[in-house]
Motif scaffolding. Structure first.
Motif, PDB file in Angstrom:
ATOM      1  N   SER A 122      10.657  -0.055   3.358  1.00 12.78           N
ATOM      2  CA  SER A 122      10.685  -1.452   3.207  1.00 12.78           C
ATOM      3  C   SER A 122      12.174  -1.785   3.875  1.00 12.78           C
ATOM      4  N   PRO A 123      12.384  -2.983   4.190  1.00 15.55           N
ATOM      5  CA  PRO A 123      11.304  -4.233   4.303  1.00 15.55           C
ATOM      6  C   PRO A 123      10.436  -4.175   5.423  1.00 15.55           C
ATOM      7  N   TYR A 124      10.376  -3.138   6.270  1.00 15.28           N
ATOM      8  CA  TYR A 124       9.222  -2.851   7.303  1.00 15.28           C
ATOM      9  C   TYR A 124       8.110  -2.088   6.955  1.00 15.28           C
ATOM     10  N   LEU A 125       7.191  -2.150   8.182  1.00 18.59           N
ATOM     11  CA  LEU A 125       5.985  -1.479   7.862  1.00 18.59           C
ATOM     12  C   LEU A 125       5.179  -1.797   6.751  1.00 18.59           C
ATOM     13  N   THR A 126       4.968  -3.113   6.456  1.00 17.70           N
ATOM     14  CA  THR A 126       4.217  -3.440   5.294  1.00 17.70           C
ATOM     15  C   THR A 126       2.792  -3.314   5.329  1.00 17.70           C
ATOM     16  N   PRO A 127       2.383  -2.611   4.432  1.00 20.44           N
ATOM     17  CA  PRO A 127       0.872  -2.128   4.445  1.00 20.44           C
ATOM     18  C   PRO A 127      -0.346  -3.327   4.252  1.00 20.44           C
ATOM     19  N   ILE A 164       5.023   9.968   0.618  1.00 23.64           N
ATOM     20  CA  ILE A 164       4.562   8.751   0.857  1.00 23.64           C
ATOM     21  C   ILE A 164       5.877   7.791   0.826  1.00 23.64           C
ATOM     22  N   GLU A 165       5.851   6.764   1.358  1.00 23.19           N
ATOM     23  CA  GLU A 165       7.201   5.813   1.492  1.00 23.19           C
ATOM     24  C   GLU A 165       6.702   4.310   2.004  1.00 23.19           C
ATOM     25  N   THR A 166       7.623   3.536   1.777  1.00 20.90           N
ATOM     26  CA  THR A 166       7.253   2.192   2.393  1.00 20.90           C
ATOM     27  C   THR A 166       8.148   1.797   3.765  1.00 20.90           C
ATOM     28  N   GLY A 182       3.541   6.069   5.524  1.00 22.03           N
ATOM     29  CA  GLY A 182       3.810   4.571   4.892  1.00 22.03           C
ATOM     30  C   GLY A 182       2.759   3.693   5.077  1.00 22.03           C
ATOM     31  N   GLY A 183       3.068   2.425   5.503  1.00 23.98           N
ATOM     32  CA  GLY A 183       1.959   1.459   5.731  1.00 23.98           C
ATOM     33  C   GLY A 183       1.020   1.546   6.640  1.00 23.98           C
ATOM     34  N   PRO A 184       1.332   2.173   7.990  1.00 22.20           N
ATOM     35  CA  PRO A 184       0.463   2.353   9.009  1.00 22.20           C
ATOM     36  C   PRO A 184      -0.768   2.958   8.445  1.00 22.20           C
TER      37      PRO A 184
END
Length: 256
Positions: A205-210, A201-203, A176-178
């Motif tokens: 969300s609402p965490y780990l914002t790219p 792939i993933e998000t 994800g975002g990292p």
């Protein structure tokens, strides 16, 4: 171009004011399917509500390690019953979390083993949460023969050595975002080595914002930013990474 966000929490309270708009933005970014995660007594019902309301939202249900201590007699049967629903595609997120001190390790281990056993009995893939527990996760997955069902290592954060062990057990690795963070050296090194047919792939969300939205609320539409970063790290086009990860997700979760 089609994308699948394989791990999101659209039922989270952070979306209470604009959930419909968030979902619409995801669709506009080419996110044609989303897998929402119900992970405790509160979020499993709201996850099922989303899956039943939207054709393109699917569900995974399970008991999160942080909430392991709250699991009661009958909850495993509840999860088993929900797994009969046509929109439930995995048991998860389940696993171990040694960062937050909310459930004793022995309780986490017991709840994880029980849910792997359930997944094996039902033939369902599992979605694994792993925070600061790499060695124990691999050991328990091996001992409980999780390779019989496989699944996904959600928001993978381990080393390439841990990654190889998970791949050997038939798991996909999801990022994800990292991987968009400037100083996230290890996940970038790992994703560069992961076989394309095991990549998701993933998000979360609402965490780990790219990047470039880091520090703000994440949402499923941002999985496109993850796809762009993955494409760059793999040395292929965005269209190729979208096609590959979408196909992988549909095959892994049995989505038509």
């Amino acid at each position: 171009m089609m994308l699948i966000d394989t791990h999101t929490h659209l039922d989270a309270p952070q979306f209470d004011e604009d959930r419909e708009e968030v979902i619409q933005r995801a669709l506009e970014q080419g996110v044609t399917r989303m897998i929402n995660i119900g992970f405790n007594r509160e979020t499993i019902p709201t996850t099922m509500e989303l899956a039943e309301k939207y054709d393109f939202i699917y569900a995974a249900v399970g008991w999160h390690p942080q909430d392991a201590i709250t699991m009661q007699d009958g909850d495993l049967d509840w999860i088993a019953e929900l797994c009969k629903h046509e929109k439930v595609v995995a048991i998860g997120e389940i696993g171990l979390d040694y960062y937050w001190d909310t459930s004793p390790k022995d309780v986490q281990h017991k709840v994880l083993r029980e849910q792997i056993g359930l997944a094996r009995s039902l033939g369902m893939p599992i979605s694994i949460h792993n925070r600061d527990a790499h060695e124990d996760i691999v050991r328990i997955l091996r001992e409980e023969k999780a390779s019989e069902v496989g699944g996904v290592m959600h928001s993978f954060s381990g080393s390439w050595e841990i990654a190889k062990m998970c791949l050997d057990m038939g798991f996909h690795l999801s990022f994800g975002g990292p991987i968009t963070f400037k100083n996230a050296k290890q996940p970038k090194e790992v994703i560069a080595k992961v076989p394309l047919d095991r990549l998701l792939i993933e998000t979360d969300s609402p965490y780990l914002t790219p990047h470039p939205h880091r520090g703000k609320r994440n949402e499923s539409g941002h999985v496109r930013l993850v796809a762009e970063a993955a494409a760059e790290l793999k040395g292929i086009s965005l269209e190729e990474i979208a096609s590959i990860t979408t196909r992988n997700a549909m095959e892994r979760f049995g989505i038509r």
